[in-house]
Motif scaffolding. Sequence first.
Motif, mmCIF file in Angstrom:
data_model
loop_
_atom_site.group_PDB
_atom_site.id
_atom_site.type_symbol
_atom_site.label_atom_id
_atom_site.label_comp_id
_atom_site.label_asym_id
_atom_site.label_seq_id
_atom_site.Cartn_x
_atom_site.Cartn_y
_atom_site.Cartn_z
ATOM 1 N N TRP A 36 0.849 -1.183 0.000
ATOM 2 C CA TRP A 36 0.000 0.000 0.000
ATOM 3 C C TRP A 36 0.890 1.240 0.000
ATOM 4 C CZ3 TRP A 36 -5.221 -0.076 -0.517
ATOM 5 C CH2 TRP A 36 -5.885 -1.280 -0.291
ATOM 6 N N PHE A 37 0.508 2.193 -0.820
ATOM 7 C CA PHE A 37 1.150 3.494 -0.884
ATOM 8 C C PHE A 37 0.056 4.544 -0.716
ATOM 9 C CE2 PHE A 37 5.406 2.438 -2.561
ATOM 10 C CZ PHE A 37 5.206 1.103 -2.893
ATOM 11 N N ARG A 38 0.474 5.764 -0.449
ATOM 12 C CA ARG A 38 -0.502 6.848 -0.373
ATOM 13 C C ARG A 38 0.106 8.127 -0.921
ATOM 14 N NH1 ARG A 38 -0.820 7.685 6.252
ATOM 15 N NH2 ARG A 38 1.223 8.713 6.509
ATOM 16 N N GLN A 39 -0.782 9.003 -1.373
ATOM 17 C CA GLN A 39 -0.340 10.296 -1.893
ATOM 18 C C GLN A 39 -1.320 11.359 -1.464
ATOM 19 O OE1 GLN A 39 0.420 10.486 -6.134
ATOM 20 N NE2 GLN A 39 1.855 12.171 -5.819
ATOM 21 N N ALA A 40 -0.812 12.327 -0.707
ATOM 22 C CA ALA A 40 -1.614 13.468 -0.288
ATOM 23 C C ALA A 40 -1.425 14.600 -1.303
ATOM 24 C CB ALA A 40 -1.182 13.916 1.096
ATOM 25 N N PRO A 41 -2.372 15.527 -1.383
ATOM 26 C CA PRO A 41 -2.255 16.634 -2.334
ATOM 27 C C PRO A 41 -0.956 17.409 -2.136
ATOM 28 C CG PRO A 41 -4.451 16.560 -1.407
ATOM 29 C CD PRO A 41 -3.636 15.567 -0.636
ATOM 30 N N GLY A 42 -0.245 17.608 -3.226
ATOM 31 C CA GLY A 42 0.978 18.375 -3.190
ATOM 32 C C GLY A 42 2.179 17.639 -2.628
ATOM 33 N N LYS A 43 2.022 16.357 -2.338
ATOM 34 C CA LYS A 43 3.124 15.579 -1.768
ATOM 35 C C LYS A 43 3.469 14.398 -2.664
ATOM 36 C CE LYS A 43 2.296 16.737 3.076
ATOM 37 N NZ LYS A 43 2.144 16.183 4.446
ATOM 38 N N GLU A 44 4.661 13.858 -2.473
ATOM 39 C CA GLU A 44 5.085 12.692 -3.223
ATOM 40 C C GLU A 44 4.384 11.436 -2.688
ATOM 41 O OE1 GLU A 44 9.620 14.096 -4.452
ATOM 42 O OE2 GLU A 44 9.307 12.349 -3.180
ATOM 43 N N VAL A 79 -5.753 -8.302 -0.460
ATOM 44 C CA VAL A 79 -4.862 -7.750 0.557
ATOM 45 C C VAL A 79 -5.618 -6.642 1.280
ATOM 46 C CG1 VAL A 79 -3.784 -6.121 -1.058
ATOM 47 C CG2 VAL A 79 -2.570 -6.803 1.015
ATOM 48 N N TYR A 80 -5.358 -6.530 2.579
ATOM 49 C CA TYR A 80 -6.079 -5.585 3.422
ATOM 50 C C TYR A 80 -5.107 -4.620 4.092
ATOM 51 C CZ TYR A 80 -9.641 -9.216 2.989
ATOM 52 O OH TYR A 80 -10.529 -10.134 2.499
ATOM 53 N N TYR A 94 -5.100 6.313 -1.291
ATOM 54 C CA TYR A 94 -4.351 5.096 -0.985
ATOM 55 C C TYR A 94 -4.389 4.165 -2.191
ATOM 56 C CZ TYR A 94 -3.777 6.382 3.875
ATOM 57 O OH TYR A 94 -3.398 7.024 5.037
ATOM 58 N N TYR A 95 -3.215 3.687 -2.565
ATOM 59 C CA TYR A 95 -3.062 2.825 -3.729
ATOM 60 C C TYR A 95 -2.528 1.458 -3.323
ATOM 61 C CZ TYR A 95 -3.274 7.213 -6.365
ATOM 62 O OH TYR A 95 -3.650 8.422 -6.889
ATOM 63 N N CYS A 96 -3.077 0.452 -3.940
ATOM 64 C CA CYS A 96 -2.583 -0.912 -3.805
ATOM 65 C C CYS A 96 -1.594 -1.169 -4.939
ATOM 66 C CB CYS A 96 -3.786 -1.848 -3.904
ATOM 67 S SG CYS A 96 -3.419 -3.595 -3.879
ATOM 68 N N ALA A 97 -0.561 -1.959 -4.672
ATOM 69 C CA ALA A 97 0.442 -2.243 -5.685
ATOM 70 C C ALA A 97 0.949 -3.674 -5.551
ATOM 71 C CB ALA A 97 1.603 -1.267 -5.570
#
Length: 120
Positions: A36-44, A79-80, A94-97
């Motif tokens: 799991w990854f995540r990306q907030a506005p304006g952030k990597e 996956v959870y 939030y992104y699954c990969a």
Amino acid sequence: QVQLVESGGGLVQAGGSLRLSCAASGRTFSTYFMGWFRQAPGKEREFVAAIRGSGSSPYYGDSVKGRFTISRVNANNTVYLQMNSLKPEDTAVYYCAADRVRTMRAPDYWGQGTQVTVSS
């Protein structure tokens, strides 16, 4: 080819919990590290958590250790991500990969993302 579909995002108050799910297509799910990854506005994009194909040895980004738990059920190709004690700074897409290697520096497959918003 692996297709990933996330679900479970939403709006929650600080201190609350959410569980994200990622359903995968294909017969080779158990051969992939899932993360799991995540990306907030304006952030990597930020690494959150990952788990090896067998379901053992989960590992986490520093910002979520002790609050988030990753797990998988290979029989269901899912996956959870259990997220507890949520904070406003956890707000992100939030992104699954899926990746063949532990580092997950360049995952082979990505989901479309699910929005998590934590209100203060």
